[in-house]
Write an enzyme that holds these catalytic residues in place. Structure first.
Site, mmCIF file in Angstrom:
data_model
loop_
_atom_site.group_PDB
_atom_site.id
_atom_site.type_symbol
_atom_site.label_atom_id
_atom_site.label_comp_id
_atom_site.label_asym_id
_atom_site.label_seq_id
_atom_site.Cartn_x
_atom_site.Cartn_y
_atom_site.Cartn_z
ATOM 1 N N TYR A 72 0.827 -1.213 0.000
ATOM 2 C CA TYR A 72 0.000 0.000 0.000
ATOM 3 C C TYR A 72 0.855 1.255 0.000
ATOM 4 C CZ TYR A 72 -4.360 -2.492 0.090
ATOM 5 O OH TYR A 72 -5.414 -3.274 -0.290
ATOM 6 N N ARG A 75 1.874 1.785 -3.529
ATOM 7 C CA ARG A 75 0.742 2.301 -4.316
ATOM 8 C C ARG A 75 0.463 3.756 -3.990
ATOM 9 N NH1 ARG A 75 -4.122 -1.704 -3.577
ATOM 10 N NH2 ARG A 75 -5.159 -0.209 -4.944
ATOM 11 N N GLN A 106 -14.841 2.349 -7.651
ATOM 12 C CA GLN A 106 -14.271 1.187 -6.966
ATOM 13 C C GLN A 106 -12.825 1.499 -6.568
ATOM 14 O OE1 GLN A 106 -15.339 -2.703 -9.208
ATOM 15 N NE2 GLN A 106 -15.417 -1.066 -10.740
ATOM 16 N N HIS A 134 -15.018 1.220 -2.171
ATOM 17 C CA HIS A 134 -13.990 0.350 -1.595
ATOM 18 C C HIS A 134 -13.047 1.098 -0.661
ATOM 19 C CE1 HIS A 134 -14.589 -2.504 -5.275
ATOM 20 N NE2 HIS A 134 -15.519 -2.671 -4.358
ATOM 21 N N CYS A 142 -8.078 1.889 12.758
ATOM 22 C CA CYS A 142 -7.343 1.190 13.803
ATOM 23 C C CYS A 142 -7.779 -0.277 13.890
ATOM 24 C CB CYS A 142 -7.585 1.874 15.161
ATOM 25 S SG CYS A 142 -6.600 1.108 16.478
ATOM 26 N N CYS A 145 -9.176 0.006 18.032
ATOM 27 C CA CYS A 145 -10.282 0.860 18.496
ATOM 28 C C CYS A 145 -11.031 1.382 17.258
ATOM 29 C CB CYS A 145 -9.734 2.016 19.338
ATOM 30 S SG CYS A 145 -8.945 3.321 18.384
ATOM 31 N N CYS A 169 -4.914 5.044 20.296
ATOM 32 C CA CYS A 169 -4.572 3.979 21.262
ATOM 33 C C CYS A 169 -3.192 3.364 21.033
ATOM 34 C CB CYS A 169 -5.643 2.874 21.203
ATOM 35 S SG CYS A 169 -5.468 1.795 19.780
ATOM 36 N N ALA A 250 -10.024 5.934 -21.625
ATOM 37 C CA ALA A 250 -10.938 6.900 -20.983
ATOM 38 C C ALA A 250 -10.520 8.350 -21.241
ATOM 39 C CB ALA A 250 -10.977 6.624 -19.488
HETATM 40 C C1 BV8 Z 1 -17.764 -9.303 -0.484
HETATM 41 C C2 BV8 Z 1 -9.984 -2.260 -2.558
HETATM 42 C C3 BV8 Z 1 -18.933 -10.613 1.093
HETATM 43 C C4 BV8 Z 1 -8.671 -2.755 -2.098
HETATM 44 C C5 BV8 Z 1 -11.012 -4.007 -3.933
HETATM 45 C C6 BV8 Z 1 -18.561 -14.499 -6.838
HETATM 46 C C7 BV8 Z 1 -17.567 -15.401 -7.205
HETATM 47 C C8 BV8 Z 1 -16.292 -15.355 -6.610
HETATM 48 C C9 BV8 Z 1 -15.994 -14.395 -5.636
HETATM 49 C C10 BV8 Z 1 -16.992 -13.521 -5.305
HETATM 50 C C11 BV8 Z 1 -18.256 -13.545 -5.870
HETATM 51 N N1 BV8 Z 1 -19.011 -12.561 -5.315
HETATM 52 C C12 BV8 Z 1 -18.280 -11.904 -4.420
HETATM 53 C C13 BV8 Z 1 -17.036 -12.489 -4.399
HETATM 54 C C14 BV8 Z 1 -15.886 -12.117 -3.617
HETATM 55 C C15 BV8 Z 1 -15.192 -10.893 -4.168
HETATM 56 C C16 BV8 Z 1 -15.168 -10.792 -5.668
HETATM 57 O O1 BV8 Z 1 -15.993 -10.107 -6.267
HETATM 58 N N2 BV8 Z 1 -14.169 -11.427 -6.266
HETATM 59 C C17 BV8 Z 1 -13.993 -11.323 -7.700
HETATM 60 C C18 BV8 Z 1 -12.481 -11.344 -8.013
HETATM 61 C C19 BV8 Z 1 -14.742 -12.457 -8.379
HETATM 62 N N3 BV8 Z 1 -15.879 -9.740 -3.643
HETATM 63 C C20 BV8 Z 1 -15.582 -9.368 -2.386
HETATM 64 O O2 BV8 Z 1 -14.848 -10.000 -1.656
HETATM 65 C C21 BV8 Z 1 -16.274 -8.118 -1.888
HETATM 66 N N4 BV8 Z 1 -16.816 -8.404 -0.602
HETATM 67 O O3 BV8 Z 1 -18.305 -9.867 -1.393
HETATM 68 O O4 BV8 Z 1 -18.044 -9.539 0.838
HETATM 69 C C22 BV8 Z 1 -19.431 -10.359 2.468
HETATM 70 C C23 BV8 Z 1 -20.745 -9.912 2.637
HETATM 71 C C24 BV8 Z 1 -21.200 -9.735 3.926
HETATM 72 C C25 BV8 Z 1 -20.357 -9.954 5.033
HETATM 73 C C26 BV8 Z 1 -19.036 -10.363 4.830
HETATM 74 C C27 BV8 Z 1 -18.554 -10.565 3.542
HETATM 75 C C28 BV8 Z 1 -15.233 -7.004 -1.685
HETATM 76 C C29 BV8 Z 1 -14.685 -6.589 -3.027
HETATM 77 C C30 BV8 Z 1 -13.782 -5.371 -2.840
HETATM 78 C C31 BV8 Z 1 -12.337 -5.796 -2.924
HETATM 79 N N5 BV8 Z 1 -11.490 -4.591 -2.888
HETATM 80 N N6 BV8 Z 1 -10.293 -2.869 -3.851
HETATM 81 C C32 BV8 Z 1 -7.546 -2.216 -2.941
HETATM 82 O O5 BV8 Z 1 -7.785 -1.495 -3.938
HETATM 83 O O6 BV8 Z 1 -6.415 -2.536 -2.581
HETATM 84 S S1 BV8 Z 1 -11.343 -4.636 -5.453
HETATM 85 C C33 BV8 Z 1 -10.224 -4.038 -6.596
HETATM 86 O O7 BV8 Z 1 -10.640 -4.584 -7.839
HETATM 87 C C34 BV8 Z 1 -10.241 -2.539 -6.848
HETATM 88 O O8 BV8 Z 1 -11.206 -1.846 -6.105
HETATM 89 C C35 BV8 Z 1 -10.593 -2.469 -8.319
HETATM 90 O O9 BV8 Z 1 -11.194 -1.291 -8.658
HETATM 91 C C36 BV8 Z 1 -11.504 -3.604 -8.367
HETATM 92 C C37 BV8 Z 1 -12.029 -4.076 -9.646
HETATM 93 O O10 BV8 Z 1 -11.035 -4.046 -10.575
HETATM 94 P P1 BV8 Z 1 -11.161 -2.926 -11.719
HETATM 95 O O11 BV8 Z 1 -11.363 -1.610 -11.083
HETATM 96 O O12 BV8 Z 1 -12.176 -3.367 -12.709
HETATM 97 O O13 BV8 Z 1 -9.719 -2.987 -12.283
HETATM 98 P P2 BV8 Z 1 -9.159 -4.114 -13.238
HETATM 99 O O14 BV8 Z 1 -7.674 -3.989 -13.237
HETATM 100 O O15 BV8 Z 1 -9.798 -5.413 -12.925
HETATM 101 O O16 BV8 Z 1 -9.694 -3.694 -14.684
HETATM 102 C C38 BV8 Z 1 -9.234 -2.508 -15.262
HETATM 103 C C39 BV8 Z 1 -10.119 -2.290 -16.465
HETATM 104 O O17 BV8 Z 1 -9.749 -1.050 -17.051
HETATM 105 C C40 BV8 Z 1 -9.926 -3.350 -17.533
HETATM 106 O O18 BV8 Z 1 -11.196 -3.745 -18.032
HETATM 107 C C41 BV8 Z 1 -9.138 -2.625 -18.626
HETATM 108 O O19 BV8 Z 1 -9.493 -3.079 -19.946
HETATM 109 C C42 BV8 Z 1 -9.598 -1.221 -18.441
HETATM 110 N N7 BV8 Z 1 -8.630 -0.195 -18.856
HETATM 111 C C43 BV8 Z 1 -7.275 -0.280 -18.908
HETATM 112 N N8 BV8 Z 1 -6.772 0.906 -19.353
HETATM 113 C C44 BV8 Z 1 -7.822 1.735 -19.561
HETATM 114 C C45 BV8 Z 1 -9.009 1.044 -19.246
HETATM 115 N N9 BV8 Z 1 -10.224 1.594 -19.356
HETATM 116 C C46 BV8 Z 1 -10.294 2.872 -19.804
HETATM 117 N N10 BV8 Z 1 -9.198 3.606 -20.124
HETATM 118 C C47 BV8 Z 1 -7.957 3.068 -20.019
HETATM 119 N N11 BV8 Z 1 -6.883 3.791 -20.346
HETATM 120 ZN ZN ZN Z 2 -6.738 2.786 18.101
#
Ligand code: BV8
Ligand code: ZN
Length: 265
Positions: A72, A75, A106, A134, A142, A145, A169, A250
């Site tokens: 992080y 990043r 996101q 996200h 924390c 806390c 804390c 974009a």
């Molecule tokens: C949850 C923060 C449950 C952290 C992120 C079904 C099947 C399997 C798994 C799951 C499922 N349903 C849910 C899940 C679990 C999981 C999930 O979705 N997994 C995926 C991989 C299948 N989801 C979760 O775990 C979510 N939580 O479901 O909790 C729950 C419910 C109740 C109680 C307890 C638990 C949480 C998901 C959030 C994860 N955190 N980010 C961090 O950033 O470090 S996700 C992370 O991926 C980023 O936020 C990112 O934005 C996101 C998605 O990726 P994209 O933004 O689309 O980026 P990516 O690189 O993939 O794509 C880029 C795109 O841009 C491409 O298409 C490319 O062609 C295009 N591009 C490139 N250049 C350009 C462009 N477009 C335009 N112009 C350009 N120049």
């Molecule tokens: Zn604390």
């Protein structure tokens, strides 16, 4: 770069943007790619170097907080060195100049917020501030806390002892982002789904549309009689549902879509 946007497709998309009363904009890592912030799944993407699906999880942080903070911290440096690109700026102007536009992202970078402040000048940037589904890389929470606050200081991840600690804390803090397997903020999620349900148009920019629940937002707009326009150089699972899918970067397509092209940057 320099991909020529298909003029006819662009014209159709511009008309949909012009006719829409309410617009939900959903952005992903792709909108920040041209600002120099690596995407998750791109060729030099974050997934390559760090296998983030194993790092962006609470288990990884519990096992090795130093490695997760190193990722992080790296990043944050990449994002802090980046600035909003014409796509962020055009969306901020659209939201500020027209009512009924809501930006949901996101991304955990702050580029939409920086764009809103830049475009607003003295005006209230509020309408252009994104709903950050996200969380934010520049906020910490924390592990012990309830303290949660903005945090932009450089992270010293050389050892467990030098990792950032809570101002209240003294315990270890974590990035205030949503990791895989973690629930999103209920209130933000309800707000985003509410916007999706009432939008006439969902403009999807730069997301691979695989991460849930965010990737379901455009379908909610469609299910409620709205349309989808997508901007992405690659096809995604949403492309088949989109009225228009602009195969372009974009920063090139969005300003032309919102009528920004040609205006001062
Ligand atoms: C949850 C923060 C449950 C952290 C992120 C079904 C099947 C399997 C798994 C799951 C499922 N349903 C849910 C899940 C679990 C999981 C999930 O979705 N997994 C995926 C991989 C299948 N989801 C979760 O775990 C979510 N939580 O479901 O909790 C729950 C419910 C109740 C109680 C307890 C638990 C949480 C998901 C959030 C994860 N955190 N980010 C961090 O950033 O470090 S996700 C992370 O991926 C980023 O936020 C990112 O934005 C996101 C998605 O990726 P994209 O933004 O689309 O980026 P990516 O690189 O993939 O794509 C880029 C795109 O841009 C491409 O298409 C490319 O062609 C295009 N591009 C490139 N250049 C350009 C462009 N477009 C335009 N112009 C350009 N120049
Ligand atoms: Zn604390």
């Amino acid at each position: 770069m320099g991909e020529i946007v298909d003029e006819r497709e662009l014209e159709r998309a511009r008309r949909l943007v012009g006719e829409a009363g309410r617009i939900l904009v959903l952005t992903g890592a792709g909108i920040s790619a041209e600002s120099g912030v690596p995407t998750f799944r791109g060729e030099e993407g974050l997934w390559r170097r760090y296998r983030p699906e194993e790092l962006a999880t609470p288990e990884a942080f519990a096992r090795d907080p130093r490695l997760v903070w190193e990722w992080y911290g790296w990043r944050r440096e990449r994002i802090a060195a980046a600035g909003p690109n014409p796509a962020h700026l055009a969306l901020a102007r659209l939201a500020l100049d027209r009512g009924g536009v809501r930006i949901v992202t996101q991304n955990v970078d702050d580029l939409h917020g920086v764009a809103a402040a830049e475009v607003a000048g003295g005006r209230d940037p509020g309408p252009a501030l994104p709903l950050e589904l996200h969380g934010s890389i520049f906020r910490v929470r924390c592990t012990a806390c309830a303290e949660r606050y903005a945090h932009r200081e450089p992270v010293d991840a050389r050892s467990r002892e030098t990792l950032p600690t809570c101002r209240h804390c003294g315990e270890l803090v974590r990035p205030d982002v949503v990791w895989f397997g973690e629930a999103l903020d209920e209130r933000l999620l309800a707000e985003a789904f509410g916007e999706a349900a009432t939008a006439d148009l969902c403009l999807v920019v730069g997301t691979s549309a695989v991460v849930q629940p965010a990737a379901s937002l455009p379908r909610v707009t469609l299910d409620n009689g709205g349309r989808i326009v997508e901007v992405n150089p690659e096809p995604t699972p949403l492309s088949a549902l989109a009225e228009v899918s602009l195969r372009a970067p974009a920063a090139e397509a969005v300003p032309r879509l919102t009528g920004e092209a040609g205006r001062a940057g």
